[in-house]
Scaffold this motif. Sequence first.
Motif, PDB file in Angstrom:
ATOM      1  N   UNK A 146      40.529 -10.710  35.774  1.00 16.65           N
ATOM      2  CA  UNK A 146      40.894 -10.137  34.480  1.00 16.65           C
ATOM      3  C   UNK A 146      40.411  -8.701  34.360  1.00 16.65           C
ATOM      4  N   UNK A 147      41.279  -7.827  33.917  1.00 20.75           N
ATOM      5  CA  UNK A 147      40.884  -6.421  33.731  1.00 20.75           C
ATOM      6  C   UNK A 147      39.828  -6.294  32.642  1.00 20.75           C
ATOM      7  N   UNK A 148      39.999  -7.064  31.565  1.00 18.37           N
ATOM      8  CA  UNK A 148      39.011  -7.099  30.487  1.00 18.37           C
ATOM      9  C   UNK A 148      38.695  -8.553  30.182  1.00 18.37           C
ATOM     10  N   UNK A 149      37.639  -9.101  30.780  1.00 24.37           N
ATOM     11  CA  UNK A 149      37.314 -10.507  30.549  1.00 24.37           C
ATOM     12  C   UNK A 149      37.001 -10.772  29.074  1.00 24.37           C
ATOM     13  N   UNK A 150      37.343 -11.959  28.609  1.00 26.13           N
ATOM     14  CA  UNK A 150      37.111 -12.308  27.210  1.00 26.13           C
ATOM     15  C   UNK A 150      35.999 -13.345  27.095  1.00 26.13           C
ATOM     16  N   UNK A 151      35.362 -13.363  25.933  1.00 30.61           N
ATOM     17  CA  UNK A 151      34.336 -14.374  25.693  1.00 30.61           C
ATOM     18  C   UNK A 151      34.946 -15.764  25.684  1.00 30.61           C
ATOM     19  N   UNK A 152      36.163 -15.905  25.166  1.00 22.64           N
ATOM     20  CA  UNK A 152      36.820 -17.213  25.161  1.00 22.64           C
ATOM     21  C   UNK A 152      37.010 -17.734  26.584  1.00 22.64           C
ATOM     22  N   UNK A 171      24.540 -19.654  22.889  1.00 27.02           N
ATOM     23  CA  UNK A 171      23.609 -18.679  23.470  1.00 27.02           C
ATOM     24  C   UNK A 171      23.855 -18.515  24.959  1.00 27.02           C
ATOM     25  N   UNK A 172      24.106 -19.624  25.659  1.00 26.40           N
ATOM     26  CA  UNK A 172      24.369 -19.551  27.094  1.00 26.40           C
ATOM     27  C   UNK A 172      25.673 -18.800  27.357  1.00 26.40           C
ATOM     28  N   UNK A 173      26.697 -19.107  26.585  1.00 27.18           N
ATOM     29  CA  UNK A 173      27.980 -18.412  26.758  1.00 27.18           C
ATOM     30  C   UNK A 173      27.812 -16.921  26.513  1.00 27.18           C
ATOM     31  N   UNK A 174      27.079 -16.561  25.461  1.00 25.81           N
ATOM     32  CA  UNK A 174      26.847 -15.136  25.170  1.00 25.81           C
ATOM     33  C   UNK A 174      26.100 -14.453  26.315  1.00 25.81           C
ATOM     34  N   UNK A 175      25.060 -15.126  26.827  1.00 27.95           N
ATOM     35  CA  UNK A 175      24.263 -14.547  27.913  1.00 27.95           C
ATOM     36  C   UNK A 175      25.127 -14.288  29.139  1.00 27.95           C
ATOM     37  N   UNK A 176      25.926 -15.289  29.530  1.00 32.39           N
ATOM     38  CA  UNK A 176      26.765 -15.135  30.714  1.00 32.39           C
ATOM     39  C   UNK A 176      27.855 -14.082  30.494  1.00 32.39           C
ATOM     40  N   UNK A 177      28.400 -14.052  29.283  1.00 32.23           N
ATOM     41  CA  UNK A 177      29.459 -13.084  28.999  1.00 32.23           C
ATOM     42  C   UNK A 177      28.922 -11.660  29.065  1.00 32.23           C
ATOM     43  N   UNK A 178      27.796 -11.404  28.432  1.00 28.52           N
ATOM     44  CA  UNK A 178      27.230 -10.053  28.444  1.00 28.52           C
ATOM     45  C   UNK A 178      26.846  -9.637  29.868  1.00 28.52           C
ATOM     46  N   UNK A 179      26.299 -10.563  30.632  1.00 33.68           N
ATOM     47  CA  UNK A 179      25.945 -10.257  32.011  1.00 33.68           C
ATOM     48  C   UNK A 179      27.182  -9.948  32.838  1.00 33.68           C
ATOM     49  N   UNK A 180      28.267 -10.666  32.603  1.00 39.35           N
ATOM     50  CA  UNK A 180      29.495 -10.434  33.367  1.00 39.35           C
ATOM     51  C   UNK A 180      30.084  -9.056  33.089  1.00 39.35           C
ATOM     52  N   UNK A 181      29.910  -8.544  31.882  1.00 38.82           N
ATOM     53  CA  UNK A 181      30.431  -7.220  31.546  1.00 38.82           C
ATOM     54  C   UNK A 181      29.624  -6.122  32.227  1.00 38.82           C
ATOM     55  N   UNK A 182      28.341  -6.374  32.460  1.00 39.98           N
ATOM     56  CA  UNK A 182      27.495  -5.376  33.130  1.00 39.98           C
ATOM     57  C   UNK A 182      27.768  -5.301  34.618  1.00 39.98           C
ATOM     58  N   UNK A 183      28.169  -6.416  35.193  1.00 38.59           N
ATOM     59  CA  UNK A 183      28.316  -6.442  36.652  1.00 38.59           C
ATOM     60  C   UNK A 183      29.587  -7.185  37.050  1.00 38.59           C
ATOM     61  N   UNK A 184      30.703  -6.826  36.418  1.00 38.51           N
ATOM     62  CA  UNK A 184      31.965  -7.497  36.717  1.00 38.51           C
ATOM     63  C   UNK A 184      32.373  -7.157  38.143  1.00 38.51           C
ATOM     64  N   UNK A 185      32.417  -8.140  39.063  1.00 42.49           N
ATOM     65  CA  UNK A 185      32.679  -7.829  40.465  1.00 42.49           C
ATOM     66  C   UNK A 185      34.112  -7.386  40.699  1.00 42.49           C
ATOM     67  N   UNK A 186      34.269  -6.371  41.524  1.00 43.89           N
ATOM     68  CA  UNK A 186      35.590  -5.890  41.915  1.00 43.89           C
ATOM     69  C   UNK A 186      35.880  -6.416  43.308  1.00 43.89           C
ATOM     70  N   UNK A 187      36.554  -7.571  43.366  1.00 44.29           N
ATOM     71  CA  UNK A 187      36.776  -8.270  44.614  1.00 44.29           C
ATOM     72  C   UNK A 187      38.240  -8.673  44.721  1.00 44.29           C
ATOM     73  N   UNK A 188      38.738  -8.836  45.955  1.00 43.82           N
ATOM     74  CA  UNK A 188      40.043  -9.474  46.097  1.00 43.82           C
ATOM     75  C   UNK A 188      39.963 -10.906  45.591  1.00 43.82           C
ATOM     76  N   UNK A 189      41.070 -11.420  45.094  1.00 41.41           N
ATOM     77  CA  UNK A 189      41.088 -12.770  44.537  1.00 41.41           C
ATOM     78  C   UNK A 189      42.051 -13.631  45.361  1.00 41.41           C
TER      79      UNK A 189
END
Length: 271
Positions: A146-152, A171-189
Amino acid sequence: MTSTLDVGDTQLAYAEVGTGSPVVWLHGSGPGATGMSNFGGNLPAFGDYRNIVVDLPGWGDSPRPALDEPLIFHAAERVCRAMTALGIERAHLVGNSYGGAVAMRIAMRHPERVDRLVLMAPGGVLPADAPPWPVGLERLFGYMAAETPSRDAMAEFVRLMVFDESLATEALIDERYESSLRAHPELPIPPNFGDLTPDLGLVEAPTLLVWGREDQTVPLTWASRILTGIRDAELRVLPNCRHWVQYERAPEFNHLVREFLRGGAAAAGKG
């Protein structure tokens, strides 16, 4: 709080907790994963060990270098360099999913550095008929793409990781979501993780496989290749449990692992 190590071509973030024989903890590849998000809840049960909790390259606070090799192979060598930098010649390795694959790769290529292996639904060994992918991997790859991942989307992913969805807290969903925005991997899928299947026979370390019976990400049916390929391997299956065994069934997981690291068979029970 994490510190960083120079491992040659990049920095590797890690946290260190406890004193005693070293245990290196290696997290999965899910969006927002970090060493402490995967294992922070387990560490109090392992205070008599020197716990090194790593953020693998491209996750958490570890930057992603340019890659020209499979992810598992790259990460395994950087973890070995980190062990050397920390003065650790030999350690127990505990890894879930992608981190389990990294642990296996280290055991294959550097057997002298590994005491015992604990692998929770490890990656790196696929059945002959994959893809199609299990729903958990489909969600993981979809989030990565996803170019812009969503919390949903993160909430859907987290709920798939546990059998008891009440554990997928806001709280867990928020933690993982915020972490994913800081280090969203740019990888082939799908990413080029690498194939460990041909080298399973190189693993000399005693190995404990721990699997959730209802895992929808790395299904229990995928365990047979690893179980038969590693000469000294045993399998424990926890019912009513999906992919995050160490989180969803923490008391049982902690007990099994402590018994195994002491040198005994992994006995069932709570501790």
